[in-house]
Design a protein around this motif. Structure first.
Motif, PDB file in Angstrom:
ATOM      1  N   PHE A 177       0.647  -1.384  -0.058  1.00  0.00           N
ATOM      2  CA  PHE A 177       0.036  -0.042  -0.169  1.00  0.00           C
ATOM      3  C   PHE A 177       0.916   1.321  -0.040  1.00  0.00           C
ATOM      4  N   THR A 178       0.350   2.301  -0.380  1.00  0.00           N
ATOM      5  CA  THR A 178       1.095   3.865  -0.577  1.00  0.00           C
ATOM      6  C   THR A 178       1.406   4.278   0.862  1.00  0.00           C
ATOM      7  N   ASP A 179       0.596   3.853   1.670  1.00  0.00           N
ATOM      8  CA  ASP A 179       0.938   4.501   3.198  1.00  0.00           C
ATOM      9  C   ASP A 179      -0.071   3.497   4.314  1.00  0.00           C
ATOM     10  N   GLU A 180       0.183   3.855   5.242  1.00  0.00           N
ATOM     11  CA  GLU A 180      -0.601   2.911   6.285  1.00  0.00           C
ATOM     12  C   GLU A 180      -2.070   3.640   6.458  1.00  0.00           C
ATOM     13  N   LYS A 181      -2.218   4.681   6.046  1.00  0.00           N
ATOM     14  CA  LYS A 181      -3.755   5.178   6.113  1.00  0.00           C
ATOM     15  C   LYS A 181      -4.381   4.375   4.840  1.00  0.00           C
ATOM     16  N   ALA A 182      -3.874   4.284   3.853  1.00  0.00           N
ATOM     17  CA  ALA A 182      -4.549   3.495   2.693  1.00  0.00           C
ATOM     18  C   ALA A 182      -4.655   2.177   3.125  1.00  0.00           C
ATOM     19  N   ARG A 183      -3.740   1.663   3.697  1.00  0.00           N
ATOM     20  CA  ARG A 183      -3.947   0.062   4.209  1.00  0.00           C
ATOM     21  C   ARG A 183      -5.099  -0.069   5.014  1.00  0.00           C
ATOM     22  N   GLU A 184      -4.985   0.891   5.997  1.00  0.00           N
ATOM     23  CA  GLU A 184      -6.349   0.747   7.107  1.00  0.00           C
ATOM     24  C   GLU A 184      -7.542   0.933   6.403  1.00  0.00           C
ATOM     25  N   ARG A 185      -7.804   1.953   5.292  1.00  0.00           N
ATOM     26  CA  ARG A 185      -9.131   2.241   4.747  1.00  0.00           C
ATOM     27  C   ARG A 185      -9.353   0.912   4.036  1.00  0.00           C
ATOM     28  N   TYR A 186      -8.616   0.229   3.257  1.00  0.00           N
ATOM     29  CA  TYR A 186      -8.903  -0.776   2.527  1.00  0.00           C
ATOM     30  C   TYR A 186      -9.359  -1.996   3.239  1.00  0.00           C
ATOM     31  N   PHE A 187      -8.696  -2.446   4.477  1.00  0.00           N
ATOM     32  CA  PHE A 187      -9.132  -3.415   5.112  1.00  0.00           C
ATOM     33  C   PHE A 187     -10.324  -3.164   5.920  1.00  0.00           C
ATOM     34  N   ALA A 188     -10.496  -2.000   6.066  1.00  0.00           N
ATOM     35  CA  ALA A 188     -12.048  -1.483   6.750  1.00  0.00           C
ATOM     36  C   ALA A 188     -12.939  -1.900   5.520  1.00  0.00           C
ATOM     37  N   ALA A 189     -12.906  -1.833   4.413  1.00  0.00           N
ATOM     38  CA  ALA A 189     -13.826  -2.026   3.306  1.00  0.00           C
ATOM     39  C   ALA A 189     -13.748  -3.537   3.231  1.00  0.00           C
ATOM     40  N   TYR A 190     -12.485  -4.161   3.331  1.00  0.00           N
ATOM     41  CA  TYR A 190     -12.620  -5.730   2.960  1.00  0.00           C
ATOM     42  C   TYR A 190     -13.519  -6.397   4.102  1.00  0.00           C
ATOM     43  N   ASP A 191     -13.176  -5.709   5.624  1.00  0.00           N
ATOM     44  CA  ASP A 191     -13.984  -6.426   6.392  1.00  0.00           C
ATOM     45  C   ASP A 191     -15.640  -6.095   6.553  1.00  0.00           C
ATOM     46  N   THR A 192     -15.959  -5.140   5.717  1.00  0.00           N
ATOM     47  CA  THR A 192     -17.204  -4.854   5.453  1.00  0.00           C
ATOM     48  C   THR A 192     -17.859  -5.695   4.422  1.00  0.00           C
ATOM     49  N   VAL A 193     -17.313  -5.763   3.565  1.00  0.00           N
ATOM     50  CA  VAL A 193     -17.611  -6.945   2.341  1.00  0.00           C
ATOM     51  C   VAL A 193     -17.695  -8.380   2.943  1.00  0.00           C
ATOM     52  N   LEU A 194     -16.626  -8.660   3.581  1.00  0.00           N
ATOM     53  CA  LEU A 194     -16.638 -10.013   4.232  1.00  0.00           C
ATOM     54  C   LEU A 194     -17.852 -10.340   4.897  1.00  0.00           C
ATOM     55  N   ARG A 195     -18.544  -9.367   5.455  1.00  0.00           N
ATOM     56  CA  ARG A 195     -19.932  -9.636   6.281  1.00  0.00           C
ATOM     57  C   ARG A 195     -21.156 -10.196   5.203  1.00  0.00           C
ATOM     58  N   GLU A 196     -20.619  -9.850   4.080  1.00  0.00           N
ATOM     59  CA  GLU A 196     -21.752 -10.567   2.959  1.00  0.00           C
ATOM     60  C   GLU A 196     -21.439 -11.805   2.697  1.00  0.00           C
ATOM     61  N   TRP A 197     -20.469 -12.484   3.156  1.00  0.00           N
ATOM     62  CA  TRP A 197     -20.194 -13.940   2.863  1.00  0.00           C
ATOM     63  C   TRP A 197     -21.408 -14.801   3.531  1.00  0.00           C
ATOM     64  N   PRO A 198     -22.350 -15.558   2.667  1.00  0.00           N
ATOM     65  CA  PRO A 198     -23.516 -15.902   3.099  1.00  0.00           C
ATOM     66  C   PRO A 198     -23.552 -17.236   4.022  1.00  0.00           C
ATOM     67  N   VAL A 199     -22.438 -17.857   4.037  1.00  0.00           N
ATOM     68  CA  VAL A 199     -22.265 -19.074   4.552  1.00  0.00           C
ATOM     69  C   VAL A 199     -21.167 -19.391   5.459  1.00  0.00           C
TER      70      VAL A 199
END
Length: 281
Positions: free
Chosen positions: A5-27
Motif C-alpha cells: 500500500f502507498t501508506d498506512e492510512k491507505a492500508r487501514e481504509r482498504y481493510f476496513a472496506a474488506y471487513d465490511t464486504v466480508l460480512r456479505e459472505w453468506p455461509v
C-alpha cells in the motif's frame, strides 16, 4: 519488488472496506494462511459436502470476496476454497517477487499442496482464469479440471482495455439508480464490491510481464477445461480465440456468451455458478 500500500492510512481504509464486504459472505467459513515460496496466502474455506473441492481465483483487485454471490450454491455441493491472490491487495502477505509465468504456477502449486487434497477443480475469472490455465499448461498434477471465465492470455492488453477499465471504474462510482438502469446483472453486487476496487487503487502491484499463451502451452492442457468468453470482450477477440483453441486443443470447450463483456461474471452471475457446477459434476 513486492506489492504494498502507498501508506498506512491507505492500508487501514482498504481493510476496513474488506471487513465490511466480508460480512456479505453468506455461509459459514474458515480461514487458512497457506505458506508458499512467495509468502503467506489467505484462503477462505466453505462447504462440508463430499464433492470434488473447488478452488476459486479472482480477477485483479477482486480478492476472494468477489465470489460471495456464488459461494452459497457452490458450497452446498462441494468444499470451496476462495483465494486472495498474492501480490494484490487482500489478506495474503507477499515476501518474494512473482516475476514469471513459471513462478505464478509455482505459487498456485504451493497453495494447492497446502489444501491437502488429491485433486481440485480450478475456477477463475480474468487474471484468475489465466492463473488456472497457466498452471494446467505446465502440470496437470492434482487438477481435476479448469473453468476459466474471460481469461487473460490470448492477446496483449492495450488501449482498448485501458479505456474499458476507466469506463468500468466510472460506472462503479455511479449512483445506484444509474447502475440499475445502465448495467446488466445485480447492481447491489457492484455497489458492495466498489470499495475494494476504489481503495485497492492505493496498492502498488508489481506483476510479472503480461504473458500470452503459446500454441504449445495451450496444446499441453490435458485436464477437462472450459473457457467462457464474453461476446464483446475487450481483452481478446472471442471468435478468434474460439477458432484458435479449436485448432490447437479441441479438448478445450469454448463458449461465447452473447451480449456480455469482460465483466461477464457480474453481468451473468447465475451462468458462472452453473458452469462451475456442471464442470465439477
Amino acid at each position: 519488488m513486492l506489492g504494498e500500500f502507498t501508506d498506512e492510512k491507505a492500508r487501514e481504509r482498504y481493510f476496513a472496506a474488506y471487513d465490511t464486504v466480508l460480512r456479505e459472505w453468506p455461509v459459514p467459513a474458515g480461514e487458512l494462511d497457506v505458506d508458499t515460496r512467495f509468502g503467506t496466502t489467505r484462503v477462505r474455506r466453505s462447504g462440508a459436502a463430499p464433492g470434488t473441492p473447488v478452488v476459486l481465483l479472482s480477477g485483479i483487485f477482486g480478492t476472494s470476496l468477489s465470489w460471495y454471490p456464488h459461494i452459497a450454491d457452490l458450497a452446498a455441493r462441494h468444499p470451496v476454497y476462495a483465494i486472495d491472490t498474492i501480490g494484490e491487495p487482500g489478506r495474503s502477505t507477499q515476501t518474494r517477487p512473482v516475476q514469471t509465468p513459471e513462478a505464478c504456477a509455482d505459487w498456485l502449486t504451493d497453495v494447492l499442496a497446502g489444501l491437502g487434497h488429491e485433486e481440485v477443480h480450478l475456477a477463475g475469472v480474468s487474471r484468475g482464469g489465466w492463473f488456472a490455465l497457466n498452471l494446467a499448461a505446465r502440470s496437470s498434477d492434482g487438477l481435476a479440471g479448469v473453468t476459466a471465465f474471460e481469461p487473460a492470455g490470448f492477446s496483449v492488453l492495450g488501449k482498448r482495455f485501458m479505456l474499458w477499465g476507466l469506463a468500468e471504474l466510472l460506472r462503479s462510482l455511479a449512483p445506484q439508480a444509474v447502475l440499475r438502469l445502465t448495467t446488466p446483472g445485480d447492481p447491489a453486487v457492484r455497489r458492495t464490491l466498489r470499495p475494494l476496487l476504489s481503495r485497492g487503487l492505493k496498492y502498488r502491484m508489481h506483476l510479472p510481464p503480461q504473458h500470452v499463451f503459446t500454441d504449445d502451452e495451450l496444446r499441453s492442457i490435458a485436464v477437462p477445461t472450459r473457457v467462457v468468453l464474453g461476446e464483446r470482450s475487450v481483452v481478446h477477440r472471442s471468435r478468434e480465440v474460439l477458432a484458435r483453441l479449436g485448432a490447437v486443443n479441441p479438448r478445450i470447450r469454448v463458449e461465447i456468451v452473447p451480449g456480455t463483456t469482460h465483466s461477464l461474471s457480474l453481468e451473468e452471475p447465475g451462468l458462472v455458478t452453473a458452469r462451475i457446477l456442471e464442470d465439477v459434476g
